[in-house]
Write an enzyme that holds these catalytic residues in place. Structure first.
Site, mmCIF file in Angstrom:
data_model
loop_
_atom_site.group_PDB
_atom_site.id
_atom_site.type_symbol
_atom_site.label_atom_id
_atom_site.label_comp_id
_atom_site.label_asym_id
_atom_site.label_seq_id
_atom_site.Cartn_x
_atom_site.Cartn_y
_atom_site.Cartn_z
ATOM 1 N N GLU A 170 0.828 -1.213 0.000
ATOM 2 C CA GLU A 170 0.000 0.000 0.000
ATOM 3 C C GLU A 170 0.863 1.264 0.000
ATOM 4 O O GLU A 170 0.546 2.231 -0.692
ATOM 5 C CB GLU A 170 -0.973 0.002 1.179
ATOM 6 C CG GLU A 170 -1.967 -1.159 1.206
ATOM 7 C CD GLU A 170 -2.758 -1.349 -0.093
ATOM 8 O OE1 GLU A 170 -2.857 -0.385 -0.885
ATOM 9 O OE2 GLU A 170 -3.255 -2.469 -0.316
ATOM 10 N N HIS B 88 2.045 2.022 -3.422
ATOM 11 C CA HIS B 88 1.041 2.584 -4.327
ATOM 12 C C HIS B 88 1.174 4.108 -4.447
ATOM 13 O O HIS B 88 0.813 4.687 -5.465
ATOM 14 C CB HIS B 88 -0.375 2.249 -3.851
ATOM 15 C CG HIS B 88 -0.920 0.983 -4.463
ATOM 16 N ND1 HIS B 88 -0.848 0.730 -5.812
ATOM 17 C CD2 HIS B 88 -1.541 -0.082 -3.906
ATOM 18 C CE1 HIS B 88 -1.410 -0.459 -6.064
ATOM 19 N NE2 HIS B 88 -1.831 -0.969 -4.924
ATOM 20 N N GLU C 159 -0.441 -2.388 -9.577
ATOM 21 C CA GLU C 159 -0.427 -3.467 -8.586
ATOM 22 C C GLU C 159 0.897 -4.220 -8.603
ATOM 23 O O GLU C 159 1.415 -4.599 -7.552
ATOM 24 C CB GLU C 159 -1.593 -4.426 -8.838
ATOM 25 C CG GLU C 159 -2.963 -3.786 -8.660
ATOM 26 C CD GLU C 159 -3.156 -3.191 -7.281
ATOM 27 O OE1 GLU C 159 -2.576 -3.701 -6.302
ATOM 28 O OE2 GLU C 159 -3.889 -2.181 -7.188
ATOM 29 N N ASP D 81 3.376 -4.702 -5.614
ATOM 30 C CA ASP D 81 3.788 -6.033 -5.141
ATOM 31 C C ASP D 81 5.307 -6.129 -5.040
ATOM 32 O O ASP D 81 5.854 -6.624 -4.046
ATOM 33 C CB ASP D 81 3.292 -7.120 -6.110
ATOM 34 C CG ASP D 81 1.822 -7.481 -5.888
ATOM 35 O OD1 ASP D 81 1.258 -7.062 -4.861
ATOM 36 O OD2 ASP D 81 1.247 -8.178 -6.743
HETATM 37 ZN ZN LIG Z 1 -2.811 -2.697 -4.569
#
Ligand SMILES: [Zn+2]
Length: 676
Positions: A516, A519, A576, A580
């Site tokens: 998060e 992000h 994403e 990751d």
């Molecule tokens: Zn995510």
């Protein structure tokens, strides 16, 4: 409508009588699971298979699911806890608090299938009648406004959101919507599977019209009409990859300019009905969509629009209509689209609907039962440890120049952490929940939420608000608020286990926190500054370098085949995948920081670093139907579980070292991709 913010989440999970039976709190799920490992597989060959092989063999997909993984195990556990709370509160008891009356009576009404059957289609009739009663196209805006308020997804969505360029203030926003398939491309793909899917959707629409009382012949014609309307809307819609680009969905204009885009649709009339606070300008997410909608309304007869609105109204209402509608909806959306074999039991669906509609009422009891203050404190401490690791990482990046580095560190230092549940619970007192009125409760909940969103127009953004409910097994970063949000629902085993060693917790919840935080610096988040405004803080040179490094991820994930000839979409999943990769790296750095001060010893025959990577991989152990795999690859921002593991560890020399992989192992990618 498009929930733009939530795309930065961790995953998309996939929404009679008082049953007095006792539902006890289920036992916790084990975090590090030795029995999940398949020791016949070489971890350097296929790490996901190694960490999850035995789990996959021993955990087939339950018939009411389309995928089954560790997330689902925890989700089911949370659902069982919520069921216990709701069954207790659904007894008609005068001493219940106001909040408990609402959640209890909502659940009771939803479970009361006999009453729902007895009412038949009566609860949805007033809405259909209003559609049918239209005599002139000029009435469409008023009728559509009523449908939107009740929760129907027709044509577009109207709501509020922070202004991308002044994120302290909420503005009105109109977004594309109104489709029955997950992405616009579904309407145009010509491969056999896509053609078949559209045929089945058309049949499903016809069946639903028949259930409402149309003759088979008329239902078949009407279904064709709906497909024609939705195909026209799809043609002018952005696809999911384009929607991830904030510059493509931000077009601030006056209401007068919006009106110019669509002369055939009187926006004033729409606004008169929904009564938003007055505003000078709004964001029109996709102006071309509004133009296309205008052509559609202008170029077709009123009956065509009526048929489309009837369909979207029935579709939206089906979950609270008699069983025949529910089964028909499951037949297409559950079976055909996702590959599930059986409808989920009623209680699971009703728990889900209560959580959707009254999440912060239900969440209060959930938090009291599952989330002690120690868990909140420990999570906050871990977030700080991860932030320190990301700070170190940004400080050391060789590709970044000092100017951009300074901005990145500033942005990181200003990320707010929200953990568990809101400081102040949402006030539902204006929402009337009536015992025995399942459809009415659902409609009023939608109206309550619609009005709540409208009221924010022109108001300062409340950064303490949550986009997810406390029992949700997920997390998100909000680029417009520059904060990370971890609901209590995910701060549980297997992600976070108070009894587990640090290596296991850093591989689990540590990776989630890292994901998060990263992000804020992925291809999307990096376009917003520390204040949450869409503003470039990059030097041209660093931006160019960043884009080049990101392209490595695009190429890597584009190459992964998930089922048949379906590839992961490298650009759709870029944010994403960046999160990751960055997330696991900084979780690993944070673990090393902690291990540096404590002696490292093997547990169960694994070093702490090996346990870290296995714990991470096991979070993603998943079985899924081929239909679900296909759906996810075509329309979801998250990569398939196997590649969320192998795609990441193969970029980390630290992994190869931990498992002693030889230079030519499949789990060593050359060249490795790395941004953060
Ligand atoms: Zn995510």
């Amino acid at each position: 409508m498009r929930r733009w913010l939530v795309t930065a989440g961790l995953l998309l999970l996939a929404a009679i009588c008082t049953m007095a039976q006792n539902v006890s709190t289920p036992s916790a799920i084990s975090s590090f699971d030795l029995t999940a490992i398949d020791k016949t597989v070489d971890p350097c060959e296929d790490f996901y298979q190694y960490a999850c092989g035995s789990w996959m063999k021993n955990n087939p997909i339950p018939p009411d699911q389309s995928s089954w993984g560790r997330f689902n195990e925890l989700h089911e556990r949370n659902q069982t806890i919520l069921r216990g709370i709701l069954e207790k509160q659904s007894a008609d008891n005068a001493s219940r608090s106001l909040v408990n009356q609402k959640i209890g009576d909502y659940y009771y009404s939803c479970m009361d299938e006999a009453a729902i059957e007895a009412k038949g289609t009566a609860p949805v009739k007033p809405y259909i009648n209003k559609i049918d009663a239209m005599k002139d196209k000029s009435e469409i805006p008023t009728v559509l406004a009523g449908l939107h308020r009740a929760g129907a997804n027709a044509f577009f969505g109207f709501s509020s959101q922070p202004d991308f360029k002044d994120s302290k203030v909420n503005i009105a926003t109109a977004d594309q919507g109104g489709l029955s398939l997950p992405d616009r491309d579904y309407y145009f793909k010509t491969d056999a599977k896509s053609v078949e899917l559209r045929e089945k959707l058309e049949k499903h629409i016809a069946n639903t019209f028949e259930l409402y009382g149309e003759s088979p012949a008329k239902a078949a014609v009407d279904a064709k009409t709906v497909m024609k309307v939705e195909t026209a809307l799809a043609k002018v819609s952005l696809d999911r990859t384009e929607q991830r680009d904030p510059t493509k969905v931000y077009h601030k204009m006056s209401a007068a300019d919006l009106q110019k885009l669509s002369p055939a649709f009187a926006w004033n009339q729409y606004f008169t009905t929904i009564q938003p606070p007055s505003f000078d300008s709004l964001n029109v997410g996709e102006p071309d969509f509004v133009k296309g909608m205008n052509e559609l309304i202008a170029g077709n007869d009123l009956d065509t629009v009526k048929t489309y609105l009837r369909w979207q109204t029935l579709r939206g209402a089906s979950s609270m209509l008699p069983k025949a509608f529910v089964d028909e909806d499951f037949e297409f959306y559950g079976k055909t689209l996702r590959g599930a074999k059986e409808l989920r039991p009623r209680w699971k669906r009703c728990v889900q609907y209560t959580d959707n509609d009254l999440g912060e009422a239900l969440g209060q009891a959930y938090v009291a039962e599952t989330f002690p203050p120690e868990a909140k404190a420990r999570t906050l401490q871990m977030v700080h440890e991860l932030e320190a690791a990301l700070k170190q990482d940004i400080g050391e990046l060789s590709w970044m120049t000092p100017d951009t580095r300074k901005q990145a560190l500033e942005k990181l230092s200003r990320i707010d952490n929200k953990i568990g549940y809101p400081d102040k619970w949402r006030d539902y007192s204006a929402l009337n929940i009536v015992r025995g009125d399942a459809m009415g409760n659902s409609v009023r909940a939608n109206q309550f939420e619609f009005n709540r969103q409208l009221k924010k127009i022109g108001m300062p953004v409340d950064r303490n608000e949550w986009e997810m409910t406390p029992p949700t097994v997920n997390a998100y970063y909000n680029p417009l608020e520059n904060n990370v949000n971890f609901p209590a629902g995910i701060l549980q085993p297997p992600f976070y286990d108070q009894k587990a060693d640090d290596a296991v917790n850093f591989g689990g919840i540590g990776m989630v926190i890292g994901h998060e935080l990263t992000h804020g610096f992925d291809d999307e988040g990096s376009q917003f500054d520390a204040d949450g405004n869409l503003k470039n803080w990059w030097t041209p040179q660093d931006k160019e370098q960043f884009d080049k490094l990101e392209q490595c991820f695009v190429n890597e994930y584009d190459s992964f085949v998930v089922v048949d000839d379906v590839h992961i979409k490298g650009k759709l999943t870029l944010g994403e995948n960046t999160a990751d990769n960055g997330g696991l790296r900084i979780a690993h750095m944070a673990l090393l920081d902690v291990l540096g001060t404590t002696p490292t010893k093997e547990i169960d025959g694994y070093t702490p670093e090996q346990r870290f990577f296995i714990s991470f991989a096991q979070v993603w152990c998943t079985n899924e139907t081929p239909q679900q795999t296909r759906l996810q690859a075509l329309s979801n921002e998250h990569s398939d579980a196997r590649f969320r593991v192998n795609g990441v560890v193969s970029n980390m020399p630290e992994f190869a070292k931990a498992f002693g992989c030889k230079a030519n192992s499949p789990m060593i990618r050359k060249p490795a991709c790395r941004v953060w």
